[in-house]
Design an enzyme around this catalytic site. Structure first.
Site, PDB file in Angstrom:
ATOM      1  N   HIS A 130       1.232  -1.218   0.743  1.00 51.30           N
ATOM      2  CA  HIS A 130      -0.149   0.371  -0.086  1.00 51.30           C
ATOM      3  C   HIS A 130       0.876   1.141   0.071  1.00 51.30           C
ATOM      4  O   HIS A 130       0.169   2.213  -0.379  1.00 51.30           O
ATOM      5  CB  HIS A 130      -0.672  -0.053   0.852  1.00 51.30           C
ATOM      6  CG  HIS A 130      -1.990  -1.162   1.042  1.00 51.30           C
ATOM      7  ND1 HIS A 130      -2.697  -1.339   2.200  1.00 51.30           N
ATOM      8  CD2 HIS A 130      -2.097  -1.894   0.008  1.00 51.30           C
ATOM      9  CE1 HIS A 130      -3.591  -2.717   1.749  1.00 51.30           C
ATOM     10  NE2 HIS A 130      -2.656  -3.246   0.940  1.00 51.30           N
ATOM     11  N   HIS A 140      -9.518  -1.844  -4.053  1.00 50.43           N
ATOM     12  CA  HIS A 140      -8.566  -2.263  -4.010  1.00 50.43           C
ATOM     13  C   HIS A 140      -7.799  -2.848  -3.802  1.00 50.43           C
ATOM     14  O   HIS A 140      -5.322  -3.200  -3.685  1.00 50.43           O
ATOM     15  CB  HIS A 140      -8.632  -2.605  -2.770  1.00 50.43           C
ATOM     16  CG  HIS A 140      -7.502  -2.851  -1.339  1.00 50.43           C
ATOM     17  ND1 HIS A 140      -7.110  -1.806  -0.692  1.00 50.43           N
ATOM     18  CD2 HIS A 140      -6.965  -3.897  -1.000  1.00 50.43           C
ATOM     19  CE1 HIS A 140      -5.865  -2.184  -0.252  1.00 50.43           C
ATOM     20  NE2 HIS A 140      -5.913  -3.876  -0.571  1.00 50.43           N
ATOM     21  N   ASP A 188      -3.578  -2.503  -4.875  1.00 50.12           N
ATOM     22  CA  ASP A 188      -2.469  -3.376  -4.598  1.00 50.12           C
ATOM     23  C   ASP A 188      -1.025  -3.897  -5.696  1.00 50.12           C
ATOM     24  O   ASP A 188      -0.214  -3.880  -5.891  1.00 50.12           O
ATOM     25  CB  ASP A 188      -3.455  -4.911  -4.337  1.00 50.12           C
ATOM     26  CG  ASP A 188      -3.835  -5.020  -2.673  1.00 50.12           C
ATOM     27  OD1 ASP A 188      -3.090  -3.826  -2.193  1.00 50.12           O
ATOM     28  OD2 ASP A 188      -4.666  -5.501  -2.575  1.00 50.12           O
ATOM     29  N   HIS A 247      -1.283 -11.193  -5.444  1.00 50.73           N
ATOM     30  CA  HIS A 247       0.053 -10.307  -4.950  1.00 50.73           C
ATOM     31  C   HIS A 247       1.023 -11.594  -5.809  1.00 50.73           C
ATOM     32  O   HIS A 247       1.792 -11.354  -6.080  1.00 50.73           O
ATOM     33  CB  HIS A 247       0.689 -10.520  -3.562  1.00 50.73           C
ATOM     34  CG  HIS A 247      -0.817  -9.403  -3.180  1.00 50.73           C
ATOM     35  ND1 HIS A 247      -0.319  -8.078  -3.285  1.00 50.73           N
ATOM     36  CD2 HIS A 247      -1.412  -9.782  -1.772  1.00 50.73           C
ATOM     37  CE1 HIS A 247      -1.091  -7.185  -2.018  1.00 50.73           C
ATOM     38  NE2 HIS A 247      -1.411  -8.421  -1.439  1.00 50.73           N
TER      39      HIS A 247
END
Ligand SMILES: [Zn+2]
Length: 304
Positions: free
Chosen positions: A80, A241, A245, A268
């Site tokens: 973040h 969001h 990321d 991720h």
């Protein structure tokens, strides 16, 4: 052309680590041309800090957060803060942190944006060179059921098209298309918080994760919907969001990537693998001067 930037003064942040639950102090300090983003992680007992450059070869883990590692020292949940830096176009910074996790703040990038804008952004006397994608680069998981791809664009911009599908109907299927600039990052993405499912919290805690997680720093989704009393900040907060990321994880490339990025059920693991794949395939892109950016104009209410 555009010039490289750094912060004009130090920006300080304090908070707890989402996974460790520990109190953390962090400062973002100015750095020179071509320094990139580097973390200086303090060690107990007065030993010299360990320096971890924000590069894809330092990625050590991607379950529930992106963790970097240098020797015995790890730094968790970097995404973040890296996203806020990339979103504002800050190329160079020395980041000092006194624990092995970046503070989660409110679960979004907005507190980092506020602190960085207050510290100011300073241009440096060197051009910003960016990666312009010439050939598609794709990474996949689950036999192709999850994928992430960057393809060439005719225009010098970064366009992201992100698609998520969750079985839980409070999230469901969401798609968001986004053209990256500091204004769109601050206005459309920065406030989107991380999210998790109440039914997974116990297992996460038993694995030593989410120890600092609460309704103050995450959207928590129970069987009947969102548990946070204030509700959501956007109806599609989760997919926004995920783009936040992605921008943080792709910042590990070390420079902006111009092209169309398409993501399907990504996370991720794939984000950081794409960063690695881009650097591993220099024949698939060229380095170019970034065209001159318009001056940063942000809504006063956002910056306050
Ligand atoms: Zn996140």
């Amino acid at each position: 052309m555009s010039f490289q930037t750094t912060v004009a003064s130090e920006a300080h942040f304090s908070g707890i680590g989402l996974h460790s639950g520990e109190q953390v102090n962090l400062s973002v300090r100015p750095a020179p041309v071509d320094h990139g983003i580097r973390f200086h992680v303090s060690r107990p007992g007065g030993a010299a800090p360990v320096v971890i450059p924000a590069t894809p070869d330092k990625v050590a883990a991607t379950a529930y957060a992106t963790s970097l590692r240098e020797g015995p020292v790890a730094l968790h949940t970097v995404e973040h803060l890296l996203s806020a830096l990339a979103g504002l176009g800050i190329d160079n910074a020395q980041i000092h942190v006194d624990a092995e996790e970046v503070p989660i703040m409110d679960g979004s990038a907005l507190p980092f944006i506020h602190g960085l804008l207050k510290a100011g952004i300073r241009p440096l006397a060197a051009p910003r060179m960016v990666i312009r994608i010439l050939e598609p680069i794709r990474v996949e998981e689950d036999g192709g059921g999850k994928w992430l791809e960057v393809t060439p664009l005719d225009t010098p911009e970064t366009v992201i098209d992100y698609h998520i599908e969750f079985a839980h109907e409070a999230v469901g299927t969401q798609r968001y298309r986004f053209a990256l600039s500091p204004e769109t990052f601050v206005g459309e993405l920065a406030a989107a918080r991380t999210f998790g499912f109440a039914r997974e919290v116990e297992a996460l805690r038993q694995a030593g994760l989410a120890l600092g997680g609460s309704l103050d720093n995450a959207v928590v989704i129970g069987d009947d919907g969102v548990l946070n009393p204030e509700g959501l900040r956007f109806v599609d907060e989760q997919v926004r969001h995920k783009i936040l990321d992605l921008i943080g994880d792709l910042a590990l490339v070390g420079r902006p990537v111009l092209g169309r990025i398409s993501a399907h059920r990504s996370g991720h693991g794939l984000h950081t693998r794409l960063a690695q794949a881009i650097l591993a395939r220099p024949e698939a892109w060229e380095l170019v001067d970034q065209p001159e950016a318009r001056p940063l104009v942000l809504d006063h209410a956002v910056v306050a």
